[in-house]
Write an enzyme that holds these catalytic residues in place. Structure first.
Site, PDB file in Angstrom:
ATOM      1  N   ARG A  50       0.831  -1.193   0.000  1.00  0.00           N
ATOM      2  CA  ARG A  50       0.000   0.000   0.000  1.00  0.00           C
ATOM      3  C   ARG A  50       0.872   1.252   0.000  1.00  0.00           C
ATOM      4  O   ARG A  50       1.935   1.278   0.608  1.00  0.00           O
ATOM      5  CB  ARG A  50      -0.894   0.020   1.234  1.00  0.00           C
ATOM      6  CG  ARG A  50      -1.786  -1.189   1.401  1.00  0.00           C
ATOM      7  CD  ARG A  50      -2.555  -1.093   2.717  1.00  0.00           C
ATOM      8  NE  ARG A  50      -3.337  -2.296   2.959  1.00  0.00           N
ATOM      9  CZ  ARG A  50      -4.076  -2.479   4.055  1.00  0.00           C
ATOM     10  NH1 ARG A  50      -4.126  -1.542   4.989  1.00  0.00           N
ATOM     11  NH2 ARG A  50      -4.765  -3.601   4.204  1.00  0.00           N
ATOM     12  N   ASP A  52       0.189   5.439   0.841  1.00  0.00           N
ATOM     13  CA  ASP A  52      -0.816   6.295   1.465  1.00  0.00           C
ATOM     14  C   ASP A  52      -1.239   7.437   0.549  1.00  0.00           C
ATOM     15  O   ASP A  52      -0.658   7.658  -0.520  1.00  0.00           O
ATOM     16  CB  ASP A  52      -0.267   6.880   2.777  1.00  0.00           C
ATOM     17  CG  ASP A  52      -0.043   5.820   3.838  1.00  0.00           C
ATOM     18  OD1 ASP A  52      -0.774   4.806   3.824  1.00  0.00           O
ATOM     19  OD2 ASP A  52       0.854   5.999   4.675  1.00  0.00           O
ATOM     20  N   TYR A 111      12.185   2.578  -0.924  1.00  0.00           N
ATOM     21  CA  TYR A 111      11.485   3.858  -0.952  1.00  0.00           C
ATOM     22  C   TYR A 111      12.512   4.980  -1.004  1.00  0.00           C
ATOM     23  O   TYR A 111      13.563   4.902  -0.371  1.00  0.00           O
ATOM     24  CB  TYR A 111      10.627   4.042   0.299  1.00  0.00           C
ATOM     25  CG  TYR A 111       9.301   3.321   0.254  1.00  0.00           C
ATOM     26  CD1 TYR A 111       8.149   3.957  -0.213  1.00  0.00           C
ATOM     27  CD2 TYR A 111       9.183   2.006   0.682  1.00  0.00           C
ATOM     28  CE1 TYR A 111       6.930   3.308  -0.247  1.00  0.00           C
ATOM     29  CE2 TYR A 111       7.969   1.339   0.656  1.00  0.00           C
ATOM     30  CZ  TYR A 111       6.835   2.001   0.192  1.00  0.00           C
ATOM     31  OH  TYR A 111       5.633   1.360   0.154  1.00  0.00           O
ATOM     32  N   ARG A 198       8.156   7.732   6.492  1.00  0.00           N
ATOM     33  CA  ARG A 198       7.896   9.147   6.742  1.00  0.00           C
ATOM     34  C   ARG A 198       8.260   9.539   8.169  1.00  0.00           C
ATOM     35  O   ARG A 198       8.732  10.660   8.414  1.00  0.00           O
ATOM     36  CB  ARG A 198       6.437   9.463   6.455  1.00  0.00           C
ATOM     37  CG  ARG A 198       6.073   9.389   4.974  1.00  0.00           C
ATOM     38  CD  ARG A 198       4.572   9.411   4.758  1.00  0.00           C
ATOM     39  NE  ARG A 198       3.985  10.631   5.294  1.00  0.00           N
ATOM     40  CZ  ARG A 198       2.669  10.780   5.491  1.00  0.00           C
ATOM     41  NH1 ARG A 198       1.827   9.789   5.231  1.00  0.00           N
ATOM     42  NH2 ARG A 198       2.212  11.928   5.956  1.00  0.00           N
TER      43      ARG A 198
END
Length: 245
Positions: A50, A52, A111, A198
């Site tokens: 997933r 966001d 990421y 994050r």
């Protein structure tokens, strides 16, 4: 029955994330709608993970099944025909083994987080990067990022709503690369907790601003306390860059 694997890039700015939601339009929904237009039947897709609301992808992976086979390049062209106005692009389509699973077979996810570190506001990269006007010390950020390498309990850096059964994750790569006013922070792991990247980036920013020391970050990690996490970095700077199998 044929199983297909697709690589997709998308601008997540106007979507509620990868997964179908009741509160808005998702990337999954947009792709599934396009598949239904092409094949005239409902088709469900399964993503490698997933992302966001507002998060982007350079190489998200998903798979789906078809009762009949179709040439891969034709699927790519057909999907892009319907997706081109939605800032979603299918980069590649391949037929894979019937037991391939885009999520469970992934061995490494990478990421990248982009910070633009300058006084002037963003124009071209608005909603594509985190604008930080206070000068950041990228060398200190790299020293701090090294603390995340290896196996750790990342309770401090997970969302309160995270549904993962264990907070233990293994970080295989943690790099801070500065080129002019662009700082790219790269993390690689087999899997991440909700908001983990994050959260880590937000804490590294505090180190870069000299508001935290490297030891402060170590204490935050060791505390296993979400309240000890730094500021959550905005979604706009985060990209799913690569999924390896």
């Amino acid at each position: 029955m044929s199983r297909y694997k697709c690589i997709v890039e998308y601008d997540g700015t106007s979507f509620v994330g990868w997964q179908r939601q009741t509160n808005g339009y998702s990337i999954q929904e947009a792709i599934e709608e396009s598949l239904q237009h092409i094949f005239q039947i409902p088709i469900r897709i399964f993503g490698s993970g997933r992302t966001d609301t507002g998060v982007h992808a350079v190489a998200q992976v998903f798979h789906f099944d078809l009762e009949t086979s179709m040439e891969e390049i034709k699927i790519t062209y057909a999907l892009n025909h319907f997706l081109q106005k939605k800032n979603i692009s299918i980069l590649d389509t391949q037929i894979v083994k019937e037991d391939f699973d885009s999520r469970h077979d992934a061995i490494l996810r990478t990421y990248e987080y982009i910070i633009i570190n300058r006084h002037a506001p963003l124009a071209i990269l608005k909603d594509k990067a985190w604008h930080v006007s206070i000068p950041l010390d990228s060398d200190s950020m790299q020293v701090a990022a090294n603390l995340f390498l290896g196996d750790h309990d990342f309770t401090t850096f997970r969302a309160a709503s995270c549904e993962a059964t264990s907070p233990i994750r293994t970080i295989a790569k943690a790099e801070v690369i500065k080129k002019e006013d662009k700082i790219t922070i790269i993390f690689a792991s087999r899997s991440f907790l909700q908001h983990q990247v994050r959260s880590m980036v937000g804490s590294l920013k505090l180190v870069g601003e000299k508001k935290w020391t490297v030891q402060d970050l170590q204490s935050s990690l060791d505390s296993k306390d979400r309240k000890r996490c730094g500021t959550l970095a905005p979604a706009c700077g985060l990209y799913l860059a690569k999924v390896e199998y």
